[in-house]
Structure formats: structure tokens, C-alpha cells
Design a protein around this motif. Structure first.
Motif, PDB file in Angstrom:
ATOM      1  N   GLU A 180      41.672  32.612  41.837  1.00 63.99           N
ATOM      2  CA  GLU A 180      43.070  32.398  41.468  1.00 63.99           C
ATOM      3  C   GLU A 180      43.979  32.937  42.553  1.00 63.99           C
ATOM      4  OE1 GLU A 180      46.244  32.874  37.842  1.00 63.99           O
ATOM      5  OE2 GLU A 180      44.120  33.192  37.468  1.00 63.99           O
ATOM      6  N   SER A 181      44.994  32.137  42.896  1.00 60.88           N
ATOM      7  CA  SER A 181      46.040  32.555  43.823  1.00 60.88           C
ATOM      8  C   SER A 181      47.372  32.092  43.259  1.00 60.88           C
ATOM      9  CB  SER A 181      45.831  31.955  45.216  1.00 60.88           C
ATOM     10  OG  SER A 181      46.919  32.297  46.056  1.00 60.88           O
TER      11      SER A 181
ATOM     12  N   PRO B 116      50.542  32.578  44.579  1.00 62.00           N
ATOM     13  CA  PRO B 116      51.440  31.920  45.523  1.00 62.00           C
ATOM     14  C   PRO B 116      50.974  30.515  45.932  1.00 62.00           C
ATOM     15  CG  PRO B 116      50.516  33.926  46.502  1.00 62.00           C
ATOM     16  CD  PRO B 116      49.996  33.811  45.116  1.00 62.00           C
ATOM     17  N   LEU B 117      49.670  30.278  45.898  1.00 58.34           N
ATOM     18  CA  LEU B 117      49.153  28.953  46.252  1.00 58.34           C
ATOM     19  C   LEU B 117      49.067  28.023  45.049  1.00 58.34           C
ATOM     20  CD1 LEU B 117      46.283  30.057  48.648  1.00 58.34           C
ATOM     21  CD2 LEU B 117      48.497  29.072  49.283  1.00 58.34           C
ATOM     22  N   ARG B 118      49.275  28.576  43.842  1.00 55.45           N
ATOM     23  CA  ARG B 118      49.207  27.815  42.596  1.00 55.45           C
ATOM     24  C   ARG B 118      47.852  27.114  42.444  1.00 55.45           C
ATOM     25  NH1 ARG B 118      55.111  25.192  43.220  1.00 55.45           N
ATOM     26  NH2 ARG B 118      56.263  27.124  43.000  1.00 55.45           N
ATOM     27  N   LYS B 119      46.804  27.876  42.685  1.00 53.49           N
ATOM     28  CA  LYS B 119      45.441  27.343  42.566  1.00 53.49           C
ATOM     29  C   LYS B 119      44.610  28.255  41.697  1.00 53.49           C
ATOM     30  CE  LYS B 119      45.497  23.784  45.358  1.00 53.49           C
ATOM     31  NZ  LYS B 119      45.199  22.432  44.966  1.00 53.49           N
ATOM     32  N   GLU B 120      43.770  27.661  40.881  1.00 51.78           N
ATOM     33  CA  GLU B 120      42.799  28.425  40.116  1.00 51.78           C
ATOM     34  C   GLU B 120      41.616  27.519  39.814  1.00 51.78           C
ATOM     35  OE1 GLU B 120      43.994  29.564  36.089  1.00 51.78           O
ATOM     36  OE2 GLU B 120      45.716  28.267  36.328  1.00 51.78           O
ATOM     37  N   LYS B 121      40.440  28.142  39.777  1.00 53.07           N
ATOM     38  CA  LYS B 121      39.219  27.393  39.511  1.00 53.07           C
ATOM     39  C   LYS B 121      38.206  28.338  38.883  1.00 53.07           C
ATOM     40  CE  LYS B 121      36.776  23.588  40.541  1.00 53.07           C
ATOM     41  NZ  LYS B 121      37.267  22.250  40.510  1.00 53.07           N
ATOM     42  N   VAL B 122      37.699  27.995  37.702  1.00 53.33           N
ATOM     43  CA  VAL B 122      36.697  28.797  37.002  1.00 53.33           C
ATOM     44  C   VAL B 122      35.319  28.253  37.352  1.00 53.33           C
ATOM     45  CG1 VAL B 122      35.803  29.494  34.749  1.00 53.33           C
ATOM     46  CG2 VAL B 122      38.270  29.341  35.116  1.00 53.33           C
TER      47      VAL B 122
ATOM     48  N   GLU C 135      50.032  35.306  54.892  1.00 55.82           N
ATOM     49  CA  GLU C 135      48.941  35.871  54.100  1.00 55.82           C
ATOM     50  C   GLU C 135      49.202  35.594  52.627  1.00 55.82           C
ATOM     51  OE1 GLU C 135      48.029  39.918  55.078  1.00 55.82           O
ATOM     52  OE2 GLU C 135      47.690  39.431  57.183  1.00 55.82           O
ATOM     53  N   TYR C 136      48.177  35.074  51.967  1.00 51.30           N
ATOM     54  CA  TYR C 136      48.289  34.668  50.577  1.00 51.30           C
ATOM     55  C   TYR C 136      47.176  35.359  49.781  1.00 51.30           C
ATOM     56  CZ  TYR C 136      51.298  31.199  52.684  1.00 51.30           C
ATOM     57  OH  TYR C 136      52.304  30.590  53.394  1.00 51.30           O
ATOM     58  N   PRO C 137      47.538  36.213  48.832  1.00 49.38           N
ATOM     59  CA  PRO C 137      46.513  36.932  48.076  1.00 49.38           C
ATOM     60  C   PRO C 137      45.793  36.005  47.095  1.00 49.38           C
ATOM     61  CG  PRO C 137      48.683  37.452  47.213  1.00 49.38           C
ATOM     62  CD  PRO C 137      48.892  36.589  48.432  1.00 49.38           C
ATOM     63  N   PHE C 138      44.533  36.344  46.834  1.00 50.95           N
ATOM     64  CA  PHE C 138      43.771  35.690  45.783  1.00 50.95           C
ATOM     65  C   PHE C 138      42.928  36.751  45.086  1.00 50.95           C
ATOM     66  CE2 PHE C 138      41.102  35.195  49.569  1.00 50.95           C
ATOM     67  CZ  PHE C 138      39.863  35.631  49.132  1.00 50.95           C
ATOM     68  N   PHE C 139      42.430  36.413  43.897  1.00 50.07           N
ATOM     69  CA  PHE C 139      41.632  37.369  43.141  1.00 50.07           C
ATOM     70  C   PHE C 139      40.747  36.610  42.165  1.00 50.07           C
ATOM     71  CE2 PHE C 139      45.651  36.681  41.056  1.00 50.07           C
ATOM     72  CZ  PHE C 139      45.349  36.581  39.702  1.00 50.07           C
ATOM     73  N   ASP C 140      39.799  37.329  41.586  1.00 47.73           N
ATOM     74  CA  ASP C 140      38.967  36.812  40.507  1.00 47.73           C
ATOM     75  C   ASP C 140      39.649  37.243  39.219  1.00 47.73           C
ATOM     76  OD1 ASP C 140      37.119  36.323  38.509  1.00 47.73           O
ATOM     77  OD2 ASP C 140      35.502  37.461  39.441  1.00 47.73           O
ATOM     78  N   ASP C 141      40.150  36.305  38.452  1.00 45.70           N
ATOM     79  CA  ASP C 141      40.915  36.635  37.250  1.00 45.70           C
ATOM     80  C   ASP C 141      40.083  37.404  36.225  1.00 45.70           C
ATOM     81  OD1 ASP C 141      43.300  36.714  35.877  1.00 45.70           O
ATOM     82  OD2 ASP C 141      42.977  34.800  34.869  1.00 45.70           O
ATOM     83  N   PHE C 142      38.749  37.298  36.285  1.00 48.19           N
ATOM     84  CA  PHE C 142      37.890  38.043  35.374  1.00 48.19           C
ATOM     85  C   PHE C 142      37.597  39.462  35.878  1.00 48.19           C
ATOM     86  CE2 PHE C 142      36.552  33.567  34.492  1.00 48.19           C
ATOM     87  CZ  PHE C 142      37.092  33.496  33.224  1.00 48.19           C
ATOM     88  N   HIS C 143      37.856  39.712  37.153  1.00 48.44           N
ATOM     89  CA  HIS C 143      37.627  41.027  37.767  1.00 48.44           C
ATOM     90  C   HIS C 143      38.828  41.321  38.675  1.00 48.44           C
ATOM     91  CE1 HIS C 143      33.687  39.110  37.009  1.00 48.44           C
ATOM     92  NE2 HIS C 143      33.391  40.305  36.513  1.00 48.44           N
ATOM     93  N   GLN C 144      39.972  41.626  38.092  1.00 47.64           N
ATOM     94  CA  GLN C 144      41.222  41.692  38.838  1.00 47.64           C
ATOM     95  C   GLN C 144      41.335  42.874  39.787  1.00 47.64           C
ATOM     96  OE1 GLN C 144      44.677  41.074  36.409  1.00 47.64           O
ATOM     97  NE2 GLN C 144      43.819  39.276  35.437  1.00 47.64           N
ATOM     98  N   ASP C 145      40.399  43.812  39.737  1.00 40.96           N
ATOM     99  CA  ASP C 145      40.486  44.965  40.622  1.00 40.96           C
ATOM    100  C   ASP C 145      40.085  44.620  42.057  1.00 40.96           C
ATOM    101  OD1 ASP C 145      37.973  44.539  39.403  1.00 40.96           O
ATOM    102  OD2 ASP C 145      37.275  46.517  40.042  1.00 40.96           O
ATOM    103  N   VAL C 146      39.403  43.496  42.270  1.00 44.78           N
ATOM    104  CA  VAL C 146      38.996  43.085  43.612  1.00 44.78           C
ATOM    105  C   VAL C 146      39.934  41.979  44.084  1.00 44.78           C
ATOM    106  CG1 VAL C 146      37.139  42.168  45.031  1.00 44.78           C
ATOM    107  CG2 VAL C 146      36.607  43.673  43.108  1.00 44.78           C
ATOM    108  N   LYS C 147      40.573  42.222  45.216  1.00 48.81           N
ATOM    109  CA  LYS C 147      41.534  41.260  45.761  1.00 48.81           C
ATOM    110  C   LYS C 147      41.049  40.756  47.113  1.00 48.81           C
ATOM    111  CE  LYS C 147      45.110  42.714  42.929  1.00 48.81           C
ATOM    112  NZ  LYS C 147      44.734  42.343  41.620  1.00 48.81           N
TER     113      LYS C 147
END
Length: 112
Positions: free
Chosen positions: A64-65, A67-73, A91-103
């Protein structure tokens, strides 16, 4: 017979989109079993590109990002991809929505 022509146009459009995605510059992002990304910082050129997503963990993950308006499970062990078009370097941040502590960070470089 016009419905046959309409169906042919739809099939051709889908085939063209799939072929077009296959020809894009492709980068790989792996979701590791420990919850991390590999790489955590992914550098890509500005423009249109594809990120292949690989879930090596035994849990679902979500790229999930905001700012990029993207997500994929992705389910455990699943591979998929997202296509992104962006012209602005940065620079555009992304993360795992199920594990939000890792960016992670997608770094969009200027076109050469």
C-alpha cells in the motif's frame, strides 16, 4: 453480428493491455517471512513501470502507498504486480497494511 465485433474489440483491448504490462520496465519487491521488504528502498525511473510483488511469507500481505494511491493484497506465497505511472521524481512511502511497523520507500528518479 455487431455483438461479435464488440466482443472482439474487448478481447483485443484486454490482450493489448496484458502485452503492454509485460513490456514495461519491471522491478521486484519481495515480502519476506520476517515482515520486511526486499529491497526496502526501491529505485525506479520516472514514467510507467511495473512492480512485481512476491509474498514469501506464510501470511497475507498488502502493498500500500497512499501518495501513489495503490494497494494490492497477496495471499501467502502469491505473486502479482502493480503498474504505476508517475512523472514526478521524489520519494514515495509504501508499507504492508497488515504489518504497518515496516515501511519502505519508492524512489522515483528523473528520466535520463
Amino acid at each position: 453480428m455487431s455483438w461479435v465485433r464488440g466482443l472482439a474489440v474487448i478481447v483485443l483491448g484486454v490482450a493489448t493491455a496484458v502485452a503492454s504490462a509485460a513490456e514495461l520496465p519491471t522491478f521486484t519487491l519481495v515480502f519476506k517471512p520476517d515482515g520486511s521488504f526486499e529491497p526496502q528502498r526501491l529505485e525506479v525511473p520516472a514514467g510507467k513501470f511495473k512492480i512485481e510483488l512476491i509474498n514469501e511469507s506464510d501470511q497475507p500481505v498488502e502493498f500500500e502507498s497512499l501518495p501513489l494511491r495503490k494497494e494490492k493484497v497477496l495471499g501467502p506465497g502469491v505473486r502479482s504486480f502493480v503498474v504505476i505511472t508517475i512523472s514526478r521524481p521524489g520519494e514515495y512511502p509504501f508499507f504492508d497494511d497488515f504489518h504497518q511497523d515496516v515501511k519502505g520507500t519508492l524512489v522515483v528518479l528523473p528520466k535520463p
